[in-house]
Write a protein that holds these residues in place. Structure first.
Motif, mmCIF file in Angstrom:
data_model
loop_
_atom_site.group_PDB
_atom_site.id
_atom_site.type_symbol
_atom_site.label_atom_id
_atom_site.label_comp_id
_atom_site.label_asym_id
_atom_site.label_seq_id
_atom_site.Cartn_x
_atom_site.Cartn_y
_atom_site.Cartn_z
ATOM 1 N N UNK A 77 0.831 -1.207 0.000
ATOM 2 C CA UNK A 77 0.000 0.000 0.000
ATOM 3 C C UNK A 77 0.862 1.252 0.000
ATOM 4 N N UNK A 78 1.937 1.249 0.778
ATOM 5 C CA UNK A 78 2.835 2.413 0.794
ATOM 6 C C UNK A 78 3.498 2.612 -0.563
ATOM 7 N N UNK A 79 3.940 1.528 -1.169
ATOM 8 C CA UNK A 79 4.567 1.640 -2.497
ATOM 9 C C UNK A 79 3.574 2.203 -3.508
ATOM 10 N N UNK A 80 2.326 1.742 -3.426
ATOM 11 C CA UNK A 80 1.316 2.235 -4.361
ATOM 12 C C UNK A 80 1.071 3.719 -4.158
ATOM 13 N N UNK A 81 0.955 4.136 -2.890
ATOM 14 C CA UNK A 81 0.735 5.557 -2.618
ATOM 15 C C UNK A 81 1.875 6.411 -3.163
ATOM 16 N N UNK A 82 3.095 5.945 -2.978
ATOM 17 C CA UNK A 82 4.247 6.688 -3.484
ATOM 18 C C UNK A 82 4.266 6.720 -5.008
ATOM 19 N N UNK A 83 3.906 5.610 -5.635
ATOM 20 C CA UNK A 83 3.932 5.551 -7.093
ATOM 21 C C UNK A 83 2.880 6.458 -7.716
ATOM 22 N N UNK A 84 1.707 6.563 -7.080
ATOM 23 C CA UNK A 84 0.628 7.376 -7.636
ATOM 24 C C UNK A 84 0.782 8.856 -7.321
ATOM 25 N N UNK A 85 1.623 9.191 -6.367
ATOM 26 C CA UNK A 85 1.787 10.583 -5.971
ATOM 27 C C UNK A 85 2.601 11.334 -7.028
ATOM 28 N N UNK A 86 2.212 12.548 -7.299
ATOM 29 C CA UNK A 86 2.957 13.354 -8.250
ATOM 30 C C UNK A 86 2.334 13.329 -9.632
ATOM 31 N N UNK A 87 2.772 14.216 -10.506
ATOM 32 C CA UNK A 87 2.138 14.382 -11.825
ATOM 33 C C UNK A 87 2.172 13.119 -12.682
ATOM 34 N N UNK A 88 3.317 12.430 -12.744
ATOM 35 C CA UNK A 88 3.411 11.255 -13.614
ATOM 36 C C UNK A 88 2.466 10.157 -13.160
ATOM 37 N N UNK A 89 2.439 9.907 -11.850
ATOM 38 C CA UNK A 89 1.557 8.871 -11.343
ATOM 39 C C UNK A 89 0.105 9.194 -11.589
ATOM 40 N N UNK A 90 -0.281 10.456 -11.377
ATOM 41 C CA UNK A 90 -1.687 10.833 -11.554
ATOM 42 C C UNK A 90 -2.091 10.854 -13.020
ATOM 43 N N UNK A 91 -1.157 11.215 -13.911
ATOM 44 C CA UNK A 91 -1.500 11.286 -15.336
ATOM 45 C C UNK A 91 -1.518 9.922 -15.996
ATOM 46 N N UNK A 92 -0.609 9.021 -15.554
ATOM 47 C CA UNK A 92 -0.451 7.755 -16.268
ATOM 48 C C UNK A 92 -0.875 6.549 -15.462
ATOM 49 N N UNK A 93 -0.272 6.389 -14.270
ATOM 50 C CA UNK A 93 -0.498 5.164 -13.502
ATOM 51 C C UNK A 93 -1.930 5.059 -13.006
ATOM 52 N N UNK A 94 -2.453 6.125 -12.400
ATOM 53 C CA UNK A 94 -3.795 6.057 -11.826
ATOM 54 C C UNK A 94 -4.852 5.771 -12.881
ATOM 55 N N UNK A 95 -4.927 6.528 -13.980
ATOM 56 C CA UNK A 95 -5.953 6.206 -14.994
ATOM 57 C C UNK A 95 -5.693 4.891 -15.698
ATOM 58 N N UNK A 96 -4.416 4.513 -15.863
ATOM 59 C CA UNK A 96 -4.117 3.253 -16.533
ATOM 60 C C UNK A 96 -4.607 2.057 -15.746
ATOM 61 N N UNK A 97 -4.343 2.049 -14.430
ATOM 62 C CA UNK A 97 -4.817 0.941 -13.605
ATOM 63 C C UNK A 97 -6.329 0.945 -13.483
ATOM 64 N N UNK A 98 -6.944 2.125 -13.438
ATOM 65 C CA UNK A 98 -8.407 2.197 -13.371
ATOM 66 C C UNK A 98 -9.024 1.589 -14.629
ATOM 67 N N UNK A 99 -8.442 1.884 -15.786
ATOM 68 C CA UNK A 99 -8.965 1.312 -17.030
ATOM 69 C C UNK A 99 -8.786 -0.199 -17.067
ATOM 70 N N UNK A 100 -7.635 -0.677 -16.597
ATOM 71 C CA UNK A 100 -7.391 -2.108 -16.585
ATOM 72 C C UNK A 100 -8.338 -2.813 -15.616
ATOM 73 N N UNK A 101 -8.619 -2.162 -14.471
ATOM 74 C CA UNK A 101 -9.544 -2.754 -13.506
ATOM 75 C C UNK A 101 -10.942 -2.897 -14.114
ATOM 76 N N UNK A 102 -11.385 -1.850 -14.842
ATOM 77 C CA UNK A 102 -12.707 -1.917 -15.481
ATOM 78 C C UNK A 102 -12.749 -3.026 -16.513
ATOM 79 N N UNK A 103 -11.652 -3.222 -17.222
ATOM 80 C CA UNK A 103 -11.593 -4.261 -18.247
ATOM 81 C C UNK A 103 -11.681 -5.652 -17.636
ATOM 82 N N UNK A 104 -11.007 -5.838 -16.495
ATOM 83 C CA UNK A 104 -10.950 -7.162 -15.865
ATOM 84 C C UNK A 104 -12.208 -7.503 -15.086
ATOM 85 N N UNK A 105 -12.920 -6.485 -14.584
ATOM 86 C CA UNK A 105 -14.061 -6.762 -13.714
ATOM 87 C C UNK A 105 -15.391 -6.368 -14.352
#
Length: 537
Positions: free
Chosen positions: A509-537
């Motif tokens: 959880x800490x690693x995820x919070x750190x990865x999503x923090x900041x412009x790159x994480x919010x622009x790429x990682x957060x929406x990318x994982x959200x899209x993948x989650x919608x695809x899988x579920x």
């Protein structure tokens, strides 16, 4: 206002808080109980001269986990203590299988059970030496373990490739039958597997048993000197040394969500505590989804998933203060910190079948801890602080034993079940009851009083069976700490990799919070994982 708010000061919450503090974040941990620790706490509630651990007690994964080792808690006062032997399994005929600190000593003892059984044990330990550390690195990494996958695959190939995988996916009963001639080795593996809620016939039970037994062979199953609470105290001291804060007696009522993002939490007293960068929840998945976060802020499919969430078994535990050591018929059992109590593999299968059908087991398989044997600081010289626990159904359909236990767990039923555990002990250690000075009985509902995450004493945050592991933990999805709410991360044992005091869930959880923090994480990682989650579920 803090950079991150962590809900819950259990071991995963404290590990997550420490890792964020290491990254320079300002972290506040809010704990409902009057003291931190969750399931990692100790007291003198049985007898003032005896230290008893409330829930967890031995920590093989605590010393083996790369996450915990990286925290270097020994620099903050933690001291590990080991019993002379790791694990014992006494049998009714007087023989006793012993997991010694040295692999060759374990093998020598197992040779007395069957020709070639020592060699079989060393062969299994050889697999650990070949690939064990890579297994641990992969297990305690975020899923999928991309960085750890290549070295793990290479190590597995050297160890035997698909043949090794096949062996670890077996039921633990079948692995024992294939590898050993006598009952000693199989009982060490099967008893270790039953630290989770897998049965002797469960697929991949061999993997669970092998992992825990081989961690014990390599690292031991140690205890914190002075009680389980000393592990928690070291985590808190480390966090405070980095500027983090722990506030106890502060239950959280809800996570504040605006525009699909977690902004902080609201306490039961109405106080709003801002988490400017993240909120991490060391609470069970059912307590988070539909609890701290309302269904209006969650996808509709999650409500159905939570109805299907599978808890691991309920727990019944007894603590004893003894006037002297347990008088084992098998003297070897006296050297072990942990002792498994069952007359044999068939009895384990019967016990498991009774649990599966909602019956209170007639011959409970029990895990027992000889705490003063492992740590002399736990009670006066010549005495013993002891606990034992077994599992029971969450909903009792019937009692397979003679006492008519219904699951109301009133005084009569608590006494009857405690007597059933003591009868198991008395058969293996005649005179045990004569040494009882005081005892404390903890029935399933009482575990939630110590830790709200432990529904009826479900110790692993949800079943360890394959249908709720990896991408299925806690629900079908990515098997990661991210949740459908941006900035909110699941940090409890309900998340991958699951139960045990190893810190992996909090670290992920800490690693995820750190990865999503900041412009790159919010622009790429957060929406990318959200899209993948919608695809899988």
């Amino acid at each position: 206002m803090a950079d991150a708010v962590v809900v819950g000061a259990g071991p995963n919450g404290l590990v997550a808080a420490n890792m964020l503090a290491d990254a320079g974040w300002d972290v506040e941990v809010l704990e409902a109980q009057p003291e931190p620790g969750g399931a990692v706490r100790s007291d003198r509630g049985v007898h003032p001269d005896y230290v008893s651990d409330l829930c967890s007690a031995f920590y093989p994964l605590g010393v083996a986990s790369p996450v915990m080792r990286a925290l270097d808690l020994e620099r903050h006062g933690l001291r590990w203590r080991h019993a002379p032997a790791v694990l014992a399994h006494p049998l009714p005929d007087g023989r006793c299988a012993v997991l010694e600190r040295d692999a060759h000593a374990t093998a020598a003892g197992l040779d007395a059970f069957g020709e070639g059984d020592g060699e079989a044990w060393l062969r299994l330990y050889g697999l650990w030496e070949e690939m064990g550390e890579e297994v641990l690195r992969a297990l305690f990494s975020p899923f999928p373990p991309v960085r750890a996958a290549v070295p793990l695959a290479a190590a597995a190939r050297r160890a035997g490739g698909l043949r090794v995988l096949r062996s670890l996916l077996m039921p633990v009963r079948r692995l024992g039958e294939q590898e050993f001639a006598g009952p000693g080795g199989p009982m060490l593996l099967a008893g270790s597997a039953l630290h989770t809620d897998v049965f002797p016939e469960t697929t991949a039970g061999a993997g669970f048993g092998w992992l825990l037994a081989m961690v014990g062979q390599r690292y031991g199953w140690p205890v914190p000197e002075g009680g389980a609470g000393e592990l928690t105290a070291a985590l808190v001291r480390r966090l405070e040394a980095r500027g983090g804060r722990v506030r106890c007696g502060t239950p959280v009522a809800s996570v504040i969500v605006r525009g699909g993002r977690a902004l902080g939490v609201r306490t039961a007293s109405g106080e709003a505590v801002r988490g400017a960068r993240a909120v991490l929840a060391d609470v069970s998945a059912p307590a988070l989804y539909g609890g701290l976060v309302g269904w209006d802020d969650l996808p509709g499919s999650l409500r159905a998933d939570m109805r299907r969430f599978d808890w691991d078994h309920a727990t019944f535990k007894v603590d004893w203060a003894l006037s002297g050591p347990i008088p084992w018929s098998s003297p070897e059992a006296a050297r072990a910190g942990t002792v498994h109590l069952s007359p044999g593999m068939d009895a384990l299968t019967d016990y498991s079948a009774q649990l599966a059908t909602g019956r209170v087991p007639s011959e409970p398989f029990a895990l027992l801890g000889q705490m003063t044997t492992a740590d002399p600081a736990r009670s006066p010289a010549g005495t013993e602080s002891v606990w034992a626990y077994t599992h029971v159904p969450h909903r009792v359909a019937a009692d397979a034993g003679p006492d008519g236990i219904t699951g109301v767990w009133d005084e009569r039923e608590r006494a009857a079940m405690a007597g059933r555990l003591e009868a198991v002990l008395e058969r293996l250690a005649p005179g045990f009851r004569d040494r009882v000075v005081e005892r404390r009985v903890i029935a399933p509902p009482a575990f939630q009083e110590h830790n709200a995450n432990l529904l009826n004493g479900a110790l692993n945050g949800g079943t360890a069976m394959a249908h709720q592991q990896l991408v299925f933990r806690p629900t079908p999805g990515l098997g990661r700490a991210e949740t459908p709410v941006a900035g909110l991360y699941l940090a409890s044992a309900s998340a991958h990799p699951g139960g045990g005091v190893h810190g992996g869930c909090g670290a992920n959880a800490a690693r995820a919070a750190l990865a999503h923090d900041g412009p790159a994480g919010r622009r790429l990682l957060t929406p990318g994982l959200a899209a993948l989650r919608r695809l899988l579920t």
